[in-house]
Design a protein around this motif. Structure first.
Motif, PDB file in Angstrom:
ATOM      1  N   THR A  18    -110.428 -75.437 -70.493  1.00 28.33           N
ATOM      2  CA  THR A  18    -108.981 -75.494 -70.700  1.00 28.33           C
ATOM      3  C   THR A  18    -108.563 -74.752 -71.972  1.00 28.33           C
ATOM      4  OG1 THR A  18    -109.261 -77.654 -71.739  1.00 28.33           O
ATOM      5  CG2 THR A  18    -108.603 -77.643 -69.420  1.00 28.33           C
ATOM      6  N   THR A  19    -109.372 -74.823 -73.015  1.00 27.18           N
ATOM      7  CA  THR A  19    -109.047 -74.124 -74.260  1.00 27.18           C
ATOM      8  C   THR A  19    -109.288 -72.625 -74.121  1.00 27.18           C
ATOM      9  OG1 THR A  19    -109.635 -76.072 -75.553  1.00 27.18           O
ATOM     10  CG2 THR A  19    -109.546 -73.973 -76.735  1.00 27.18           C
ATOM     11  N   ARG A  20    -110.388 -72.255 -73.487  1.00 27.73           N
ATOM     12  CA  ARG A  20    -110.749 -70.839 -73.364  1.00 27.73           C
ATOM     13  C   ARG A  20    -109.717 -70.056 -72.558  1.00 27.73           C
ATOM     14  NH1 ARG A  20    -115.892 -70.256 -75.332  1.00 27.73           N
ATOM     15  NH2 ARG A  20    -116.411 -68.341 -74.225  1.00 27.73           N
ATOM     16  N   SER A  21    -108.966 -70.734 -71.706  1.00 26.66           N
ATOM     17  CA  SER A  21    -107.940 -70.061 -70.922  1.00 26.66           C
ATOM     18  C   SER A  21    -106.536 -70.248 -71.504  1.00 26.66           C
ATOM     19  CB  SER A  21    -107.978 -70.573 -69.477  1.00 26.66           C
ATOM     20  OG  SER A  21    -107.700 -71.958 -69.438  1.00 26.66           O
ATOM     21  N   ASP A  22    -106.429 -70.891 -72.650  1.00 23.46           N
ATOM     22  CA  ASP A  22    -105.139 -71.181 -73.281  1.00 23.46           C
ATOM     23  C   ASP A  22    -104.944 -70.265 -74.495  1.00 23.46           C
ATOM     24  OD1 ASP A  22    -102.976 -72.218 -74.739  1.00 23.46           O
ATOM     25  OD2 ASP A  22    -103.564 -74.308 -74.422  1.00 23.46           O
ATOM     26  N   ALA A  23    -104.265 -69.151 -74.291  1.00 24.13           N
ATOM     27  CA  ALA A  23    -104.088 -68.161 -75.355  1.00 24.13           C
ATOM     28  C   ALA A  23    -103.410 -68.758 -76.583  1.00 24.13           C
ATOM     29  CB  ALA A  23    -103.293 -66.968 -74.834  1.00 24.13           C
ATOM     30  N   HIS A  24    -102.463 -69.640 -76.376  1.00 24.26           N
ATOM     31  CA  HIS A  24    -101.765 -70.253 -77.515  1.00 24.26           C
ATOM     32  C   HIS A  24    -102.719 -71.085 -78.363  1.00 24.26           C
ATOM     33  CE1 HIS A  24     -98.610 -72.033 -79.929  1.00 24.26           C
ATOM     34  NE2 HIS A  24     -99.101 -73.233 -79.632  1.00 24.26           N
ATOM     35  N   ARG A  25    -103.520 -71.927 -77.713  1.00 29.55           N
ATOM     36  CA  ARG A  25    -104.447 -72.775 -78.466  1.00 29.55           C
ATOM     37  C   ARG A  25    -105.522 -71.936 -79.146  1.00 29.55           C
ATOM     38  NH1 ARG A  25    -105.110 -76.264 -82.104  1.00 29.55           N
ATOM     39  NH2 ARG A  25    -106.893 -77.652 -81.879  1.00 29.55           N
ATOM     40  N   LEU A  26    -106.019 -70.917 -78.463  1.00 28.69           N
ATOM     41  CA  LEU A  26    -106.998 -70.018 -79.092  1.00 28.69           C
ATOM     42  C   LEU A  26    -106.399 -69.376 -80.342  1.00 28.69           C
ATOM     43  CD1 LEU A  26    -108.514 -68.285 -75.944  1.00 28.69           C
ATOM     44  CD2 LEU A  26    -109.719 -69.828 -77.517  1.00 28.69           C
ATOM     45  N   GLY A  27    -105.140 -69.008 -80.262  1.00 23.56           N
ATOM     46  CA  GLY A  27    -104.457 -68.413 -81.408  1.00 23.56           C
ATOM     47  C   GLY A  27    -104.390 -69.347 -82.599  1.00 23.56           C
ATOM     48  N   GLN A  28    -104.341 -70.655 -82.337  1.00 24.96           N
ATOM     49  CA  GLN A  28    -104.323 -71.643 -83.412  1.00 24.96           C
ATOM     50  C   GLN A  28    -105.712 -71.862 -84.005  1.00 24.96           C
ATOM     51  OE1 GLN A  28    -102.726 -74.910 -81.128  1.00 24.96           O
ATOM     52  NE2 GLN A  28    -100.661 -74.610 -81.971  1.00 24.96           N
ATOM     53  N   LEU A  29    -106.748 -71.782 -83.178  1.00 24.81           N
ATOM     54  CA  LEU A  29    -108.107 -72.084 -83.628  1.00 24.81           C
ATOM     55  C   LEU A  29    -108.819 -70.899 -84.287  1.00 24.81           C
ATOM     56  CD1 LEU A  29    -109.272 -74.221 -80.580  1.00 24.81           C
ATOM     57  CD2 LEU A  29    -108.857 -75.033 -82.910  1.00 24.81           C
ATOM     58  N   LEU A  30    -108.438 -69.688 -83.916  1.00 20.51           N
ATOM     59  CA  LEU A  30    -109.083 -68.497 -84.460  1.00 20.51           C
ATOM     60  C   LEU A  30    -108.249 -67.900 -85.585  1.00 20.51           C
ATOM     61  CD1 LEU A  30    -110.167 -66.777 -81.119  1.00 20.51           C
ATOM     62  CD2 LEU A  30    -111.498 -68.356 -82.562  1.00 20.51           C
ATOM     63  N   ALA A  31    -108.922 -67.531 -86.667  1.00 13.99           N
ATOM     64  CA  ALA A  31    -108.233 -66.888 -87.796  1.00 13.99           C
ATOM     65  C   ALA A  31    -107.775 -65.490 -87.380  1.00 13.99           C
ATOM     66  CB  ALA A  31    -109.183 -66.794 -88.997  1.00 13.99           C
ATOM     67  N   ASP A  32    -106.757 -64.991 -88.036  1.00 19.37           N
ATOM     68  CA  ASP A  32    -106.234 -63.661 -87.708  1.00 19.37           C
ATOM     69  C   ASP A  32    -107.277 -62.564 -87.895  1.00 19.37           C
ATOM     70  OD1 ASP A  32    -103.806 -64.770 -87.008  1.00 19.37           O
ATOM     71  OD2 ASP A  32    -102.847 -64.310 -88.927  1.00 19.37           O
ATOM     72  N   ASP A  33    -108.234 -62.757 -88.803  1.00 15.80           N
ATOM     73  CA  ASP A  33    -109.275 -61.760 -89.053  1.00 15.80           C
ATOM     74  C   ASP A  33    -110.598 -62.104 -88.353  1.00 15.80           C
ATOM     75  OD1 ASP A  33    -109.605 -63.958 -90.742  1.00 15.80           O
ATOM     76  OD2 ASP A  33    -110.290 -62.776 -92.443  1.00 15.80           O
ATOM     77  N   PHE A  34    -110.530 -62.854 -87.259  1.00 12.67           N
ATOM     78  CA  PHE A  34    -111.713 -63.303 -86.525  1.00 12.67           C
ATOM     79  C   PHE A  34    -112.528 -62.138 -85.970  1.00 12.67           C
ATOM     80  CE2 PHE A  34    -113.791 -64.458 -82.538  1.00 12.67           C
ATOM     81  CZ  PHE A  34    -114.592 -65.509 -82.961  1.00 12.67           C
ATOM     82  N   VAL A  35    -113.876 -62.290 -86.013  1.00 11.41           N
ATOM     83  CA  VAL A  35    -114.835 -61.341 -85.439  1.00 11.41           C
ATOM     84  C   VAL A  35    -115.948 -62.150 -84.794  1.00 11.41           C
ATOM     85  CG1 VAL A  35    -116.533 -59.530 -85.961  1.00 11.41           C
ATOM     86  CG2 VAL A  35    -114.363 -59.585 -87.186  1.00 11.41           C
ATOM     87  N   GLU A  36    -116.464 -61.659 -83.652  1.00 14.11           N
ATOM     88  CA  GLU A  36    -117.590 -62.340 -83.000  1.00 14.11           C
ATOM     89  C   GLU A  36    -118.645 -61.341 -82.570  1.00 14.11           C
ATOM     90  OE1 GLU A  36    -118.701 -65.262 -79.238  1.00 14.11           O
ATOM     91  OE2 GLU A  36    -116.603 -64.854 -79.681  1.00 14.11           O
ATOM     92  N   PHE A  37    -119.909 -61.695 -82.831  1.00 14.87           N
ATOM     93  CA  PHE A  37    -121.062 -60.965 -82.310  1.00 14.87           C
ATOM     94  C   PHE A  37    -121.652 -61.851 -81.216  1.00 14.87           C
ATOM     95  CE2 PHE A  37    -121.930 -59.032 -86.770  1.00 14.87           C
ATOM     96  CZ  PHE A  37    -120.870 -58.164 -86.621  1.00 14.87           C
ATOM     97  N   CYS A  38    -121.482 -61.457 -79.961  1.00 11.68           N
ATOM     98  CA  CYS A  38    -121.915 -62.275 -78.831  1.00 11.68           C
ATOM     99  C   CYS A  38    -123.420 -62.171 -78.594  1.00 11.68           C
ATOM    100  CB  CYS A  38    -121.187 -61.830 -77.568  1.00 11.68           C
ATOM    101  SG  CYS A  38    -119.397 -61.926 -77.673  1.00 11.68           S
ATOM    102  N   ALA A  39    -123.982 -63.189 -77.986  1.00  8.76           N
ATOM    103  CA  ALA A  39    -125.406 -63.189 -77.641  1.00  8.76           C
ATOM    104  C   ALA A  39    -125.726 -62.051 -76.671  1.00  8.76           C
ATOM    105  CB  ALA A  39    -125.806 -64.536 -77.045  1.00  8.76           C
ATOM    106  N   SER A  40    -124.734 -61.600 -75.923  1.00 12.21           N
ATOM    107  CA  SER A  40    -124.920 -60.504 -74.966  1.00 12.21           C
ATOM    108  C   SER A  40    -124.993 -59.143 -75.639  1.00 12.21           C
ATOM    109  CB  SER A  40    -123.754 -60.490 -73.977  1.00 12.21           C
ATOM    110  OG  SER A  40    -122.549 -60.175 -74.662  1.00 12.21           O
ATOM    111  N   GLY A  41    -124.639 -59.098 -76.931  1.00 17.58           N
ATOM    112  CA  GLY A  41    -124.598 -57.824 -77.646  1.00 17.58           C
ATOM    113  C   GLY A  41    -123.195 -57.272 -77.805  1.00 17.58           C
ATOM    114  N   THR A  42    -122.241 -57.867 -77.126  1.00 13.67           N
ATOM    115  CA  THR A  42    -120.844 -57.456 -77.252  1.00 13.67           C
ATOM    116  C   THR A  42    -120.307 -57.860 -78.619  1.00 13.67           C
ATOM    117  OG1 THR A  42    -120.500 -57.784 -74.886  1.00 13.67           O
ATOM    118  CG2 THR A  42    -118.523 -57.736 -76.258  1.00 13.67           C
ATOM    119  N   VAL A  43    -119.500 -57.000 -79.206  1.00 13.42           N
ATOM    120  CA  VAL A  43    -118.815 -57.326 -80.458  1.00 13.42           C
ATOM    121  C   VAL A  43    -117.327 -57.413 -80.154  1.00 13.42           C
ATOM    122  CG1 VAL A  43    -118.260 -56.570 -82.801  1.00 13.42           C
ATOM    123  CG2 VAL A  43    -120.546 -56.142 -81.853  1.00 13.42           C
ATOM    124  N   TRP A  44    -116.754 -58.578 -80.440  1.00 10.36           N
ATOM    125  CA  TRP A  44    -115.302 -58.745 -80.348  1.00 10.36           C
ATOM    126  C   TRP A  44    -114.776 -58.498 -81.753  1.00 10.36           C
ATOM    127  CZ3 TRP A  44    -113.392 -59.105 -75.624  1.00 10.36           C
ATOM    128  CH2 TRP A  44    -114.157 -59.676 -74.610  1.00 10.36           C
TER     129      TRP A  44
END
Length: 115
Positions: A18-44
């Motif tokens: 429910t959270t992963r599909s909720d853009a508004h809630r994700l916007g509240q939980l993630l900082a504006d300067d968020f970065v992710e290195f995924c286990a798959s090798g993808t970089v967000w």
């Protein structure tokens, strides 16, 4: 609520369908300067990329074990844990959380495949 329990709850929330599909809630939980290195090798490289990418995600159940908290400064915390994703396997996970105006937001997340 103790900080470790609070950040555990926020990590769990970020793993919920429910959270992963909720853009508004994700916007509240993630900082504006968020970065992710995924286990798959993808970089967000941005919060916007993550939010857009999660809208099309094929969800699979996740759970955490071996959760630990380490304070890096007064308002910055590192959490580590072992993530278990149904049908995918295990990974080592780390997240950096920063308190901003009384709210804890994720700044960085990394997943590393594990056996």
């Amino acid at each position: 609520m103790e900080l470790e329990a609070h950040l555990f709850a926020l990590e769990q929330e970020l793993q919920a369908c429910t959270t992963r599909s909720d853009a508004h809630r994700l916007g509240q939980l993630l900082a504006d300067d968020f970065v992710e290195f995924c286990a798959s090798g993808t970089v967000w490289g941005s919060k916007a990329e993550v939010i857009a990418g999660l809208q099309d995600e094929v969800f699979s159940e996740r759970r955490m074990t071996e959760f630990a908290l380490k304070m890096l400064s007064t308002n910055v915390a590192l959490v580590t844990y072992r993530g278990h994703r149904q049908g995918v396997g295990s990974s080592l996970r780390s997240s950096v959380w920063r308190e901003e105006q009384g709210q804890w937001r994720m700044v960085f997340h990394q997943g590393t495949p594990a056996q």
